[in-house]
Motif scaffolding. Structure first.
Motif, short mmCIF file in Angstrom:
data_model
loop_
_atom_site.label_atom_id
_atom_site.label_comp_id
_atom_site.label_asym_id
_atom_site.label_seq_id
_atom_site.Cartn_x
_atom_site.Cartn_y
_atom_site.Cartn_z
N VAL A 1 0.83 -1.19 0.00
CA VAL A 1 0.00 0.00 0.00
C VAL A 1 0.88 1.25 0.00
O VAL A 1 1.86 1.32 0.74
CB VAL A 1 -0.90 0.02 1.26
CG1 VAL A 1 -1.89 1.18 1.18
CG2 VAL A 1 -1.63 -1.30 1.42
N GLU B 1 16.30 2.85 5.44
CA GLU B 1 15.56 2.16 6.51
C GLU B 1 14.06 2.14 6.21
O GLU B 1 13.37 1.15 6.46
CB GLU B 1 15.82 2.83 7.86
CG GLU B 1 17.21 2.55 8.42
CD GLU B 1 17.61 3.47 9.57
OE1 GLU B 1 18.53 3.12 10.30
OE2 GLU B 1 17.00 4.55 9.73
N MET B 2 13.56 3.26 5.68
CA MET B 2 12.13 3.31 5.34
C MET B 2 11.79 2.24 4.31
O MET B 2 10.77 1.54 4.43
CB MET B 2 11.76 4.69 4.75
CG MET B 2 11.58 5.78 5.74
SD MET B 2 10.34 5.45 6.99
CE MET B 2 8.94 6.32 6.36
N LEU C 1 13.50 -0.42 3.55
CA LEU C 1 13.78 -1.74 4.11
C LEU C 1 12.58 -2.28 4.90
O LEU C 1 12.38 -3.49 5.00
CB LEU C 1 15.02 -1.65 5.02
CG LEU C 1 15.69 -2.94 5.46
CD1 LEU C 1 16.04 -3.82 4.26
CD2 LEU C 1 16.94 -2.62 6.26
N MET C 2 11.78 -1.36 5.46
CA MET C 2 10.57 -1.81 6.17
C MET C 2 9.65 -2.62 5.27
O MET C 2 8.88 -3.45 5.75
CB MET C 2 9.81 -0.61 6.74
CG MET C 2 10.49 0.04 7.90
SD MET C 2 9.48 1.40 8.52
CE MET C 2 10.74 2.33 9.39
N GLY C 3 9.73 -2.36 3.98
CA GLY C 3 8.92 -3.13 3.04
C GLY C 3 9.24 -4.62 3.07
O GLY C 3 8.44 -5.45 2.65
N ASP D 1 17.75 -1.43 -2.91
CA ASP D 1 18.47 -0.57 -3.85
C ASP D 1 17.76 -0.51 -5.19
O ASP D 1 17.63 0.54 -5.81
CB ASP D 1 19.90 -1.09 -4.06
CG ASP D 1 20.78 -0.79 -2.85
OD1 ASP D 1 20.41 0.12 -2.08
OD2 ASP D 1 21.80 -1.47 -2.67
N VAL E 1 12.48 4.39 -8.55
CA VAL E 1 11.80 5.67 -8.35
C VAL E 1 12.77 6.85 -8.40
O VAL E 1 12.41 7.97 -8.05
CB VAL E 1 11.02 5.70 -7.01
CG1 VAL E 1 9.94 4.63 -7.00
CG2 VAL E 1 11.95 5.54 -5.83
N ARG F 1 9.08 1.64 -1.13
CA ARG F 1 8.83 0.68 -0.06
C ARG F 1 7.79 -0.35 -0.50
O ARG F 1 7.95 -1.55 -0.26
CB ARG F 1 8.35 1.39 1.21
CG ARG F 1 8.21 0.43 2.37
CD ARG F 1 7.94 1.13 3.66
NE ARG F 1 6.63 1.73 3.67
CZ ARG F 1 6.27 2.72 4.47
NH1 ARG F 1 7.12 3.22 5.32
NH2 ARG F 1 5.06 3.21 4.41
N GLN G 1 8.21 -4.53 -1.12
CA GLN G 1 7.34 -5.55 -0.51
C GLN G 1 7.07 -6.71 -1.47
O GLN G 1 6.64 -7.77 -1.05
CB GLN G 1 6.02 -4.87 -0.09
CG GLN G 1 5.57 -5.21 1.31
CD GLN G 1 4.45 -4.29 1.79
OE1 GLN G 1 4.53 -3.06 1.62
NE2 GLN G 1 3.41 -4.85 2.38
N MET H 1 15.48 9.17 -13.77
CA MET H 1 15.55 7.79 -13.36
C MET H 1 16.76 7.09 -13.98
O MET H 1 17.43 6.28 -13.36
CB MET H 1 14.28 7.07 -13.79
CG MET H 1 13.91 5.92 -12.88
SD MET H 1 12.36 5.19 -13.35
CE MET H 1 11.21 6.17 -12.44
N LEU I 1 2.31 -3.08 6.76
CA LEU I 1 3.57 -3.82 6.78
C LEU I 1 3.43 -5.10 7.60
O LEU I 1 4.43 -5.73 7.96
CB LEU I 1 4.69 -2.94 7.34
CG LEU I 1 5.06 -1.76 6.45
CD1 LEU I 1 6.10 -0.87 7.10
CD2 LEU I 1 5.56 -2.24 5.09
#
Lengths: 266, 363
Positions: free
Chosen positions: A80, A95-96, A98-100, A120, A126, A151, A155, B1, B255
């Motif tokens: 989402v 880190e943001m 990586l939360m995915g 990466d 994006v 993110r 996922q 990009m 998450l």
């Protein structure tokens, strides 16, 4: 992944916000939700990504009811992009993103080189790779939005929910993000404000008004001057654009119309 | 990009390995600093003691027979029975408050939260004050700690019951319930103090409420130490969920965090840990607020690094604040809470000014 929403209703404090909405996303299709402010777009999306439990109806991913899955299982299948923006704490961009990966992780799992590669990769897609070590809080609204898209990409789900994904983006990144999402080939449902972007990118459009679906179908069937007027109370001209071949909506503000008429009559 | 994709070809595992190495080194440095702080803090006092003596006595106590005692009995007594328990208790309480503070800030998604936000310390105060003023000694030397812990537990149960709404625990209701329960319990505590006849009792109540490590004994150390280690581990393995929750409620759901259950777990865990710490040290303020922020500046907001580093830094910090409390007005000593507050208030103002953009409608 196929998504089926059947007769979903949700109300708060006795007011029905979502009324018996049914919609269907074919595998790999891009489905747009349009409608004026307060029409229930975001609430409907929240019932899909498990924040608001519907009073009635059900939501199936392929054959599985999202409300019978654990939060973790659901997050392995639905990514989402929210309008919510990052809280008060100083996470880095890396880190943001990586939360995915966290829905795919058990309590004691460490981040692997594979996770880092995915992160990466998502950042590159994006155009935020060079921002990886920056503080998320210092980014502009548009940069934040792109990180949140990254993110969702990290996922690695087959279904993507976007709540006004292009809200804070300038035109370049609006097109780029939507191109990117379309190019992924994953099933996508997106609440959208911009009817021209909806016409450009959506396979199917559902129009919400007062929490109900009042029209649905491919853009050519849905985006008519009559419908736009009845839903948004705005006059518009709709015609295929000579270059893109997709529908193009031109709004006709009342004020400008009368000025134009006055000038002609003089 | 396109320009970004060209740079992405570089080796991607390098920052991961480098950050792990850096983090391991940081933990090692902090562990060394903790050991050094413990040694120095045991040395400092009315009777100065040599560092080697400190550790020879400790070794003798831990493994009798290994070393031939060549010191005076009073030195051994001061080192092992008085200073070591006190310094170690400072380490346990400081580390614990810093860890709980960090988790609490993530739980309510507010950088100004501290371990006492949700009423635990008010409950503990009521329990402690009741025992001191009513002269209850049912549990011998443990009476005060047990009463304080029961008070903390009472506050936790009240807040939990009030904050629950249709089986769910929302952040807003949690904070409001915590504040309401705090006020009621503080009113009861003040009522007890107001009706106290004995000036000495009132003084010891005040000393307890400001927090201190003066009553430290080995018997008081075991449970808090176990609670600290178990609590820190339990929170650290939940770091991914804490990260997600500190970013946002809906984000956490998307998450894969079962936010309702997770919030209940974290609330229970932090409350019990805080209750255990407050029971042996009183309400030492500001450590739980300040340390997490200082540590975030050092290692970032990721709880996997934040929590272990907070535990070590909090331990070091409180050891030194307690040294100050002992030496500033020696041979008297100050309640430690006065010093943490004096250090903490300017920090709080700095924090407020620094984050005012984010806190006050900057979005």
């Amino acid at each position: 992944m196929k998504v089926d929403v059947t007769n979903v209703s949700w109300s708060v404090a006795g007011v029905q916000i979502v009324r018996e909405v049914s919609l269907r996303c074919a595998p790999g299709s891009f489905v747009g939700l349009i409608g004026p402010n307060g029409s229930g777009k975001s609430s409907l999306l929240r019932t899909i990504y498990r924040v608001l439990q519907p009073d009635a109806g059900h939501i199936l991913l392929d054959a599985d009811d999202v409300w019978r899955m654990s939060a973790r299982k659901a997050a392995q299948r639905i990514a989402v992009v929210l309008q919510e923006h990052g809280g008060e704490f100083d996470f880095s961009v890396r880190e943001m993103v990586l939360m995915g990966r966290s829905p795919h992780k058990n309590l004691l799992d460490r981040d692997t080189a594979e996770d880092m590669r995915i992160v990466d990769d998502a950042l590159s897609k994006v155009g935020m790779r060079s921002f990886a070590e920056r503080s998320f809080l210092t980014l502009s609204g548009g940069e934040k939005q792109r990180v949140l898209v990254a993110r969702a990409l990290a996922q690695q789900t087959r279904f993507l929910v976007l709540d006004e994904p292009t809200n804070h983006l300038d035109i370049h990144y609006q097109l780029e993000v939507l191109d990117l999402v379309r190019g992924l080939g994953v099933t996508t449902i997106a609440a959208m404000h911009d009817l021209n972007l909806a016409a450009l990118y959506c396979d199917q459009i559902y129009v919400l008004k007062g929490g109900q679906v009042v029209a649905s179908g491919p853009p050519e069937a849905v985006l008519t001057p009559e419908l736009i007027y009845s839903v948004y109370r705005v006059r518009a001209e709709v015609a295929p654009h000579p270059t893109t071949g997709r529908l193009h909506v031109v709004f006709l503000p009342l004020g400008m119309m009368t000025e134009g008429v006055d000038a002609e009559s003089r | 990009m396109s320009q970004a994709t060209t740079t992405s070809v570089q080796a991607t595992t390098q920052p991961l390995a480098a950050s792990r190495l850096g983090f391991g080194a940081l933990l090692a440095v902090l562990a060394g600093a903790l050991l050094l702080s413990i040694t120095l803090a045991v040395m400092v006092g009315p009777v100065p003691l040599a560092p080697d003596l400190v550790w020879r006595v400790a070794l003798h106590q831990l493994a009798p027979g290994l070393i031939e005692p060549d010191w005076e009995a009073f030195q051994e007594n001061i080192i092992w029975e008085i200073r070591f328990p006190r310094v170690l208790l400072g380490a346990v309480v400081g580390g614990g408050l810093a860890v709980v503070g960090a988790a609490m800030q993530a739980l309510v998604r507010n950088p100004l939260a501290d371990p006492y936000l949700l009423g635990v310390s008010s409950g503990a105060s009521l329990g402690a004050v009741a025992v001191i003023l009513l002269g209850i000694t049912w549990f011998g030397v443990f009476s005060l700690s047990i009463a304080a812990f029961l008070g903390a537990l009472l506050a936790f149960i009240c807040v939990y019951a009030l904050a629950r709404q249709g089986g769910r625990l929302t952040t807003g209701r949690l904070i409001l319930s915590g504040v309401a329960v705090s006020y009621v319990l503080a009113a009861l505590t003040n009522f007890l103090i107001y009706n106290a006849r004995d000036g000495n009792q009132v003084r010891s109540v005040l000393f307890w409420m400001l927090g201190g490590l003066g009553g430290a004994r080995w018997e008081f150390l075991g449970l808090p130490a176990v609670a600290l280690i178990a609590g820190t581990l339990a929170l650290t393995v939940q770091s991914r969920s804490l990260n997600a929750l500190s970013v946002g409620e809906e984000t956490a759901v998307t998450l894969g965090v079962d936010t309702n259950r997770f919030r209940k777990q974290i609330f229970a865990l932090t409350s019990l840990l805080t209750g255990t710490l407050v029971a042996v040290s009183g309400g030492i303020g500001f450590v739980g607020l300040m340390l997490p922020h200082i540590v975030r500046l050092l290692v970032g907001a990721d709880h996997r690094r934040l929590l272990p580093v907070a535990a070590l830094s909090g331990a070091i910090f409180l050891i030194w604040v307690d040294v100050l409390a002992r030496v500033i007005v020696a041979p008297e000593e100050l309640p430690i809470g006065i010093i943490t507050a004096l250090l903490g208030a300017p920090f709080f103002i700095w924090l407020m000014r620094r984050t005012s953009g984010a806190l006050g409608g900057g979005r």
